[in-house]
Scaffold this active site. Structure first.
Site, short mmCIF file in Angstrom:
data_model
loop_
_atom_site.label_atom_id
_atom_site.label_comp_id
_atom_site.label_asym_id
_atom_site.label_seq_id
_atom_site.Cartn_x
_atom_site.Cartn_y
_atom_site.Cartn_z
N ASP A 95 0.79 -1.24 0.00
CA ASP A 95 0.00 0.00 0.00
C ASP A 95 0.82 1.28 0.00
O ASP A 95 0.34 2.34 -0.36
CB ASP A 95 -0.94 0.02 1.23
CG ASP A 95 -0.19 -0.18 2.54
OD1 ASP A 95 1.04 -0.26 2.51
OD2 ASP A 95 -0.85 -0.23 3.60
N ARG A 645 8.97 3.09 11.55
CA ARG A 645 9.97 2.65 10.58
C ARG A 645 11.32 2.40 11.25
O ARG A 645 11.90 3.27 11.88
CB ARG A 645 10.07 3.65 9.43
CG ARG A 645 10.71 4.96 9.74
CD ARG A 645 10.57 5.94 8.59
NE ARG A 645 9.17 6.29 8.37
CZ ARG A 645 8.73 7.49 8.01
NH1 ARG A 645 9.58 8.46 7.76
NH2 ARG A 645 7.45 7.74 7.84
S1 SF4 Z 1 -1.06 6.60 8.15
FE1 SF4 Z 1 0.40 5.15 7.32
S2 SF4 Z 1 -0.77 3.30 6.83
FE2 SF4 Z 1 -2.21 4.97 7.07
S3 SF4 Z 1 -2.56 5.70 5.01
FE3 SF4 Z 1 -1.00 6.98 5.96
S4 SF4 Z 1 0.92 6.04 5.37
FE4 SF4 Z 1 -0.69 4.53 4.98
#
Ligand code: SF4
Length: 755
Positions: A95, A645
């Site tokens: 994603d 991360r």
């Molecule tokens: S908070 Fe993290 S998991 Fe949720 S949409 Fe944004 S980047 Fe993706």
């Protein structure tokens, strides 16, 4: 069926007996948080003496979820352990690597081309190690978990800081670094300091323009980005039961912005409805039979001050919509005060873009309510003045929103529908024109709004609000617009008041039972080959870090003394760098490039004491490492807040940064650093931060004898040949000290597997 119904059946079967046993042992009523945590303890023997926020405990989570950006490094680490499959059910979700630009189809096609080798790698590793794989476009990790895997009373961990979204379905679901996930995948228990518990009593009912998002926007303002650190937030009260399941998930999702370990709601009717609607009737039935074990004991909610460490109360009936920002999610502004705040601070008033969706707010309810705002506007001859982008959370939500006609309403208003992926929320937004755009305001329904996060432009003022408020302000195109009191001028020069939003929390019929984009692991996995292109710039096999050697902690130069906020975005930026998440050497070129140097107040400019010249942080760090020097980084409060991360912890280790000394750490980042063998220290006296000079050399003694609770003496050797001493504390327990001594936690697992 893609979820583990047998595991869930057996979990619920044994649940009543286990909870009764725990209650008897402790001799007192239990919060929901305690019930879930304690039934997942790896070892009950020490339960009676466990102290919140003090003692570490080991848990056995029911499952693991990983998103593609963090999964690469987690799985590369798992490969080093030599195990042949994941010890618990796990899934990987593609994603984070899809850039939003033109629209879902074109952007997805482009991502499939650009990220092919990463997707092939992840898919092959998942097949090899018995892990479920979700294709790009199938949805955002937390939405997919909520729709398919989460179950009341369960415990999961995820390599993403918004894993707590599953608390909306009654799960304890902390976000962790990849190294923690590797522990659990190898069959080891997962270690966590027993969290504190913050009780939040919700009373009343939402009404009008207010939505579940406003609960967490307000609470984030009350707790700040640090206030939830080391705690689980447990919601209760009749107001909690009135919220939809996906509304609860939004609240749990953004609880991460308070620093909380996770958030949780007790099982209730909206959860049961959601489980039924998403095709999990049996789970709903089993949870129903266990209802009293899936919520806190009545005495706890009757006398919350006795059982929670802190208690807050929010009356939903009186709650005003909030807009939080810019640049930090805890700057909570009730919408009635925005005019004054915006004018006083000189924020850009024109809204250049409105965005809804992300893992925080992309439920059927969110999309239906936001689309009702647009429908009302269009039917009254109002146009939408800001650019508008919709990011559905999953293919299931997208399909059902399309069928209901919601997406068509957005399109009619000129909106673009992006892929079911993170996109702009993680800087994957090819917005174009940033060079000339300068200061501008955007409003979105995501969870984070740190400078530069959405579009890479540090002058973009990002405000966070509910999808319906984002829609209303996008219609008006102005940050000062308050739909509760103000009117908008139509193309026929009539002043129009936007009607309140409306929309069901769930579709009338079930979500599509066909799951698209899921690839289960095959039964025969013996001959599966893991795909890494030779010479790849995106993927690189890992080499173990060296074991502890006290000599490395002498004669260390300062790499950077960071001034002010230092989130994981400052330490290891996302956006462009996401593509290197599987290649430690390449991604290390972004190390600390967003942090401000205290001495010159510049970003990415630090003194190289060997040459006397200034250079970028990665260049100076590389020079020190290649000269055989260890290094130290100094920071201020809540260092490493933000995401899970672990690259932010692996990069310093890769550069031989052996010590991070700060005023305080964010939980996940501190654990990540410990796991990679970086020594995490905190000032005993925060004023010592100011004693540290740019060209100091550091010595640390006594590390051979490091024990829990001990203090360390650091020697600062100044260039004028004077010497000062400062004291530092640490939060290592016995087990974590073994990680440090072994060079990393992974080295210990690897050694165990080999022997
Ligand atoms: S908070 Fe993290 S998991 Fe949720 S949409 Fe944004 S980047 Fe993706």
């Amino acid at each position: 069926m893609i979820f583990d119904i047998d595991i869930i059946r057996s979990f619920y079967k044994s649940l009543p007996g286990r909870i009764d046993g725990i209650r008897d042992l402790l001799g007192r009523p239990l919060t929901l948080t305690e019930k879930i945590l304690f039934v997942h303890l790896a070892d009950y023997s020490g339960l009676k003496g466990l102290r919140r926020k003090t003692d570490y405990a080991e848990f056995r989570p029911d499952r693991i979820a990983m998103q593609d950006a963090t999964a690469q490094m987690a799985l590369l680490q798992f490969m080093v352990t030599g195990k042949d499959q994941s010890a618990v059910p796990a899934s990987v979700h593609c994603d984070h690597l899809i850039t939003g630009k033109l629209g879902a189809d074109a952007d997805l096609k482009s991502a499939l081309g650009i990220n092919r080798e990463v997707y092939d790698f992840l898919s092959s590793v998942c097949s090899k190690y018995n892990i479920g794989f979700w294709d790009p476009g199938a949805g955002i990790i937390h939405q997919v978990v909520l729709e398919n895997y989460a179950f009341p009373g369960g415990m999961m961990i995820g390599t993403d800081s918004h894993t707590p979204t599953a608390g909306g379905l009654g799960m304890i679901a902390p976000g962790v670094g990849g190294a923690d996930a590797v522990d659990v995948m190898t069959g080891m228990a997962w270690e966590l300091k027993l969290p504190g518990i913050i009780g939040v009593k919700l009373t009343g009912r939402l009404n009008g323009w207010t939505s579940a998002k406003d609960v967490i926007l307000k609470l984030t303002g009350m707790l700040t980005v640090k206030g939830g650190t080391g705690s689980v937030i447990e919601y209760f009260g009749d107001g909690a039961e009135s919220l939809s399941c996906t509304g609860k998930a939004t609240i749990c999702n953004m609880g991460a912005e308070t620093g909380a370990t996770c958030s949780v709601f007790g099982f209730d009717e909206p959860m049961s409805n959601y489980l039924n609607s998403t095709g999990r009737g049996e789970v709903a039935e089993l949870a129903e039979q266990n209802r009293k074990n899936l919520t806190g004991d009545p005495e706890v909610y009757a006398y919350p001050e006795k059982y929670f460490d802190q208690v807050f109360e929010i009356d939903l009936s009186a709650l005003e919509p909030h807009i939080n920002g810019p640049f930090t999610p805890d700057r909570a502004i009730p919408i009635s005060q925005m005019k004054e705040e915006a004018a006083r601070n000189g924020w850009p008033l024109k809204i250049s873009s409105g965005l809804i969706g992300s893992c925080t707010n992309s439920s059927y309810e969110d999309i239906s309510r936001a689309s009702s705002v647009f429908e009302n506007a269009l039917s009254r001859k109002l146009s939408v003045r800001s650019e508008f982008i919709v990011i559905p959370g999953s293919e299931r939500v997208r399909t059902i929103s399309e069928e209901a006609g919601f997406l068509e309403v957005f399109r009619k208003a000129g909106a673009r529908i992006f892929a079911n992926a993170c996109g702009p929320c993680i800087g994957q937004w090819d917005r174009g024109g940033n060079e000339s755009r300068g200061a501008n305001s955007i409003i979105h329904s995501f969870n984070r709004n740190f400078a530069g996060r959405a579009d890479g432009n540090p002058d973009t003022h990002a405000f966070v609000a509910s999808p319906e408020i984002v829609a209303a302000l996008s219609v008006a195109g102005n940050l000062m617009f308050n739909p509760l009191t103000d009117m908008v001028l139509s193309s026929e020069r009539e002043l129009i008041r936007l009607p309140e939003p409306s929309g069901p929390s769930l579709p009338q019929h079930q979500f599509n039972s066909e799951i698209s984009g899921y690839k289960p692991p095959p039964d025969d996995r013996a001959n599966i080959e893991i795909k890494i292109t030779p010479g790849s710039q995106r993927l690189q096999l890992l080499k173990p870090f060296r074991e502890f050697d006290e000599k490395e902690f002498h004669k260390m130069p300062l790499l950077i003394k960071v001034k002010g906020k230092c989130t994981t975005d400052h330490i290891s930026q996302a956006g462009f760098w996401l593509k290197y998440r599987g290649h430690l050497e390449n991604i290390s070129d972004n190390y600390m490039t967003g942090a401000v140097n205290w001495f010159n107040e510049k970003v990415n400019s630090v003194l190289n004491v060997l040459s006397g010249k200034y250079g970028t942080v990665p260049d100076v760090a590389r020079t020190y490492r290649d000269s055989g020097l260890s290094q130290i980084v100094v920071g201020e409060e809540n260092f490493g807040e933000g995401s899970s991360r672990e690259h932010a912890a692996m990069e310093p280790r890769f550069f031989n940064v052996r010590v991070i000394l700060v005023k305080s750490f964010a939980r996940i980042h501190e654990t990540n650093l410990k796991k990679q063998g970086v020594l995490t220290l905190t000032f005993v006296n925060n004023g010592d931060y100011y004693k540290i000079r740019e060209d100091d050399w550091f010595d640390i003694d006594g590390l051979e004898e490091l024990v829990p609770g001990s203090k360390l003496k650091l020697t600062l050797n100044h260039s004028d040949e004077t010497v000062e001493y400062i004291e530092a504390g640490h939060s290592y327990n016995e087990n974590q000290i073994t990680w440090f001594k072994a060079g990393s936690a992974l080295n210990i697992i690897k050694n165990k597997t080999v022997t």
